[in-house]
Each structure stands twice: as C-alpha cells, then as structure tokens.
Design a protein around this motif. Structure first.
Motif, mmCIF file in Angstrom:
data_model
loop_
_atom_site.group_PDB
_atom_site.id
_atom_site.type_symbol
_atom_site.label_atom_id
_atom_site.label_comp_id
_atom_site.label_asym_id
_atom_site.label_seq_id
_atom_site.Cartn_x
_atom_site.Cartn_y
_atom_site.Cartn_z
ATOM 1 N N VAL A 139 0.848 -1.203 0.000
ATOM 2 C CA VAL A 139 0.000 0.000 0.000
ATOM 3 C C VAL A 139 0.875 1.241 0.000
ATOM 4 O O VAL A 139 1.839 1.337 0.777
ATOM 5 C CB VAL A 139 -0.920 0.002 1.231
ATOM 6 C CG1 VAL A 139 -1.718 1.303 1.301
ATOM 7 C CG2 VAL A 139 -1.864 -1.201 1.202
ATOM 8 N N PHE A 140 0.514 2.204 -0.833
ATOM 9 C CA PHE A 140 1.254 3.466 -0.908
ATOM 10 C C PHE A 140 0.318 4.624 -0.603
ATOM 11 O O PHE A 140 -0.735 4.762 -1.230
ATOM 12 C CB PHE A 140 1.840 3.640 -2.313
ATOM 13 C CG PHE A 140 2.589 4.931 -2.529
ATOM 14 C CD1 PHE A 140 3.579 5.346 -1.643
ATOM 15 C CD2 PHE A 140 2.319 5.724 -3.640
ATOM 16 C CE1 PHE A 140 4.273 6.529 -1.859
ATOM 17 C CE2 PHE A 140 3.018 6.900 -3.866
ATOM 18 C CZ PHE A 140 3.996 7.311 -2.968
ATOM 19 N N ASP A 141 0.692 5.447 0.373
ATOM 20 C CA ASP A 141 -0.014 6.695 0.661
ATOM 21 C C ASP A 141 0.920 7.846 0.325
ATOM 22 O O ASP A 141 1.886 8.098 1.043
ATOM 23 C CB ASP A 141 -0.433 6.764 2.130
ATOM 24 C CG ASP A 141 -1.259 8.019 2.431
ATOM 25 O OD1 ASP A 141 -1.294 8.931 1.582
ATOM 26 O OD2 ASP A 141 -1.857 8.091 3.525
ATOM 27 N N PRO A 142 0.664 8.546 -0.780
ATOM 28 C CA PRO A 142 1.595 9.590 -1.228
ATOM 29 C C PRO A 142 1.504 10.900 -0.456
ATOM 30 O O PRO A 142 2.283 11.822 -0.723
ATOM 31 C CB PRO A 142 1.181 9.790 -2.685
ATOM 32 C CG PRO A 142 -0.270 9.439 -2.714
ATOM 33 C CD PRO A 142 -0.447 8.338 -1.717
ATOM 34 N N MET A 143 0.555 11.011 0.476
ATOM 35 C CA MET A 143 0.458 12.168 1.370
ATOM 36 C C MET A 143 0.079 11.626 2.748
ATOM 37 O O MET A 143 -1.028 11.828 3.232
ATOM 38 C CB MET A 143 -0.578 13.165 0.848
ATOM 39 C CG MET A 143 -0.214 13.767 -0.492
ATOM 40 S SD MET A 143 -1.420 14.971 -1.123
ATOM 41 C CE MET A 143 -2.764 13.864 -1.607
ATOM 42 N N THR A 158 -5.067 7.599 -0.360
ATOM 43 C CA THR A 158 -4.685 8.840 0.294
ATOM 44 C C THR A 158 -5.892 9.700 0.626
ATOM 45 O O THR A 158 -6.886 9.715 -0.102
ATOM 46 C CB THR A 158 -3.688 9.640 -0.582
ATOM 47 O OG1 THR A 158 -3.036 10.626 0.204
ATOM 48 C CG2 THR A 158 -4.368 10.291 -1.779
ATOM 49 N N ASP A 159 -5.798 10.368 1.753
ATOM 50 C CA ASP A 159 -6.798 11.328 2.197
ATOM 51 C C ASP A 159 -6.220 12.707 1.933
ATOM 52 O O ASP A 159 -5.364 13.178 2.683
ATOM 53 C CB ASP A 159 -7.089 11.112 3.691
ATOM 54 C CG ASP A 159 -8.177 12.028 4.212
ATOM 55 O OD1 ASP A 159 -9.039 12.431 3.422
ATOM 56 O OD2 ASP A 159 -8.154 12.336 5.420
ATOM 57 N N ALA A 160 -6.647 13.337 0.841
ATOM 58 C CA ALA A 160 -6.075 14.624 0.451
ATOM 59 C C ALA A 160 -6.364 15.671 1.512
ATOM 60 O O ALA A 160 -7.507 15.806 1.956
ATOM 61 C CB ALA A 160 -6.655 15.070 -0.892
#
Length: 339
Positions: free
Chosen positions: A138-142, A248-250
């Motif tokens: 899993v990747f979360d970019p922010m 991601t949760d912007a």
C-alpha cells in the motif's frame, strides 16, 4: 431468505457517528458486489431491542468466507443471523493481526477518523484485482502521521508513504519505533538520508518487523518505508509498478503535499492531484486501484473523475460516500483502477 444484522461500532467522533450507518450501508454494497458469494439485498436500518442495527438479506446463507470478509467492515462490531425475534452471533474473523492501539494511540489535530481510513482502504482494495486478504503493498503519497499506513499494517500489508512535512515525518518515525519497542516485536528501524546526484533529496524511514521471533528469523516480515519529501518526486524513490493500491486522504485545503513550481504550498486538492497523478499512476501495478478522499468544496466529483480518466484510469461506479465533517469540509471518496 436468510436475514442478517450488523451491530455498528460506537464512534467516539460524534459527527462521524451520525453518518456511520449510511456509510456502512454504502460500504456493505461494495462488499456485496466485490467480496461475497451471496447477493446482498433489502439493506435497511432497524432498531432491535432499542439498539440501531443495519439488516440485510442474502439469496443464500453466508459462507464462512463471506463472514470473514464482512468482519472487516470499517464500523462493524458484531454480525448476527436473524432468527425470528432472536439474534444468533456469527464468529468474526477480521484480518487485523496487530493490537488496535496502533491505530488509536496517536491523537493530534487533523487526524483522519480511523474508521473512515479503514473504509477508504477497504473499498480501494476491493476495486483492485488483488484480494483483501492478500499480502499487498500500500502506498499513501500524502501520508501525514501514518493513519493509512497503520491500517495497512493491521491487515498484514506492507506500507509505504511520502510526506512533505518534517514534523509529521519525525512524529510518525518516533511513534512507530516506540510502539514496536513497547510491543517487544523483533524489528529493525532506521532513518537514513536519501541523496540524488550528491544533493540531499529527503530522509527515509525503513522498518522491518515480525510479530514473532520465528517469523523474523525466517524473513517473514512486514515492511514500512516513509520518505520525507515532495509527493511529486515519489518516482525518484520508488520503482514503477511497485504498489498494489494507492490510498490517500487529500488534505482539506489548508496545506498540501507539494510545493509545486512556485515554491508555495498548493491550496487546491484537485490542482495537486492533477500534478501528482501521473507519478502515482506510474508507481501502481496494472490491476491496482487508487482511492482518494477529498473535500468537495475544493472540487467536484465530475472534475476529479475527469482528472482520473485523463490519466487512463477507470473510475468505479461506487455508492454514495459523501458526508459532512464540519462547516468547511464535506468529504467524499473516489476510486479508480489502472487497466
């Protein structure tokens, strides 16, 4: 037709709690289409013994695999078979393999509700070609202070994140290392500088751990990697097609995960997503899914869907996940798949 009842986990956040039944109803619809052998129908809110439940019918009895899948609904507390006026408890088998305090200990302003984080991860994975109970990356970019990363770890996944804020990076690094030490898990953890062409490009937290010494010795470990850098530079730190899902949760229009070309923090979530999406998509494996939650005051569903489609992604026709957070934030979810 068999009838079942979901008892909803009480929400400590009053505002989110007011939306929980409706959000669980939408999440159940996704599970019904993507994860269950049985067809779900006649979903409704009912009071049983003065307690609110979400009830539903199935064309045939739930299998053990169905019950195991439903055990991972983000706000479920218990699942019952309805037999006349009686409720028969069904044995829950959630994927969670770590103590729940990994999710709940951290308290800070702006933390995303952990039930919502789990919902977002669930519906994103279910849209992908990969099973919810698989060993995913899993990747979360922010990633902020790591709520999404921690939920991924709960499921037994590997977790990777990028965040621009140095304080958030330091807070998460310190928290995770302390948590692993207090749990006495065998692990390695280090923060190292990352250089590109001799220039400092960022810092990177690398963690490997296992629940038992035997697993650690055998190399059966979970991995966490977090880079303190601009999300637009993610391609510099990770290879293409490295991740099964991007979740991601912007941030909600206060500050975002990129400084962009002008040097100032972007204040538009859709502007940031448009700039970063080509990078995120390149890091996603074919069949993988991207799940984004955002403040609809910063951009409409149609606008975000257009951005995702322009990048060659297939936007999913999901039920209503929009809900009120506060006077400045109405949050929604959109999920898209990479062919």
């Amino acid at each position: 037709m068999p009838t079942y009842a979901l008892l909803i986990l009480p929400a400590f956040n009053r505002v989110y709690g007011e939306s929980t039944l409706r959000l669980t109803r939408s999440e159940l619809a996704v599970f019904g289409r993507r994860a269950l052998a049985a067809e779900v129908s006649d979903v409704e809110e009912r009071s049983i013994g003065g307690v609110p439940y979400l009830t539903f019918e199935t064309g045939e009895p739930l299998t053990g695999a169905d019950v195991a899948a439903l055990s991972n609904l983000s706000s479920v507390y218990a699942l019952f078979g309805v037999e006349g006026e009686l409720l028969r408890p069904l044995a829950m088998r959630p994927l969670d393999r770590l103590s729940s305090d990994l999710i709940t200990i951290q308290k800070y302003a702006g933390k995303t509700n952990e039930h919502f984080t789990k919902l977002l991860l669930n519906v994103t994975v279910l849209a992908s070609a990969f099973p919810l109970d698989g060993r995913l990356s899993v990747f979360d970019p922010m990633c902020g202070r790591g709520t999404t990363l921690n939920q991924a770890l709960m499921y037994g996944y590997d977790a990777t994140g990028v965040d621009l804020d140095s304080k958030d990076f330091e807070a998460y690094s310190g928290f995770l290392k302390t948590w692993l030490k207090n749990k006495r898990f065998k692990h390695t953890a280090e923060v190292v500088p990352v250089r590109r062409e001799r220039a400092l490009a960022g810092r990177r937290l690398n963690v490997s751990f296992a629940v038992t010494k035997e697993e650690f010795k055998a190399g059966d470990v979970q991995r966490v990697s977090v880079v303190n850098a601009d999300t637009l530079r993610s391609r510099e730190f990770f290879k293409p097609r490295s991740f099964d899902v991007v979740v991601t949760d912007a941030p909600y229009g206060v500050q975002h995960g990129s400084r962009g070309g002008g040097g100032g923090l972007s204040r538009s979530p859709l502007e940031l997503i448009r700039s970063a999406l080509p990078v995120w998509t390149e890091l996603l494996r074919p069949g993988g899914a991207i799940g984004i939650s955002w403040n609809t005051y910063g951009g409409s569903r149609d606008d975000l869907a257009a951005i995702l489609r322009d990048e060659g992604l297939e936007v999913q026709k999901y039920p209503d996940f929009e809900h009120w957070v506060d006077q400045a934030i109405v949050r929604d979810i959109m999920v898209a798949v990479k062919p």
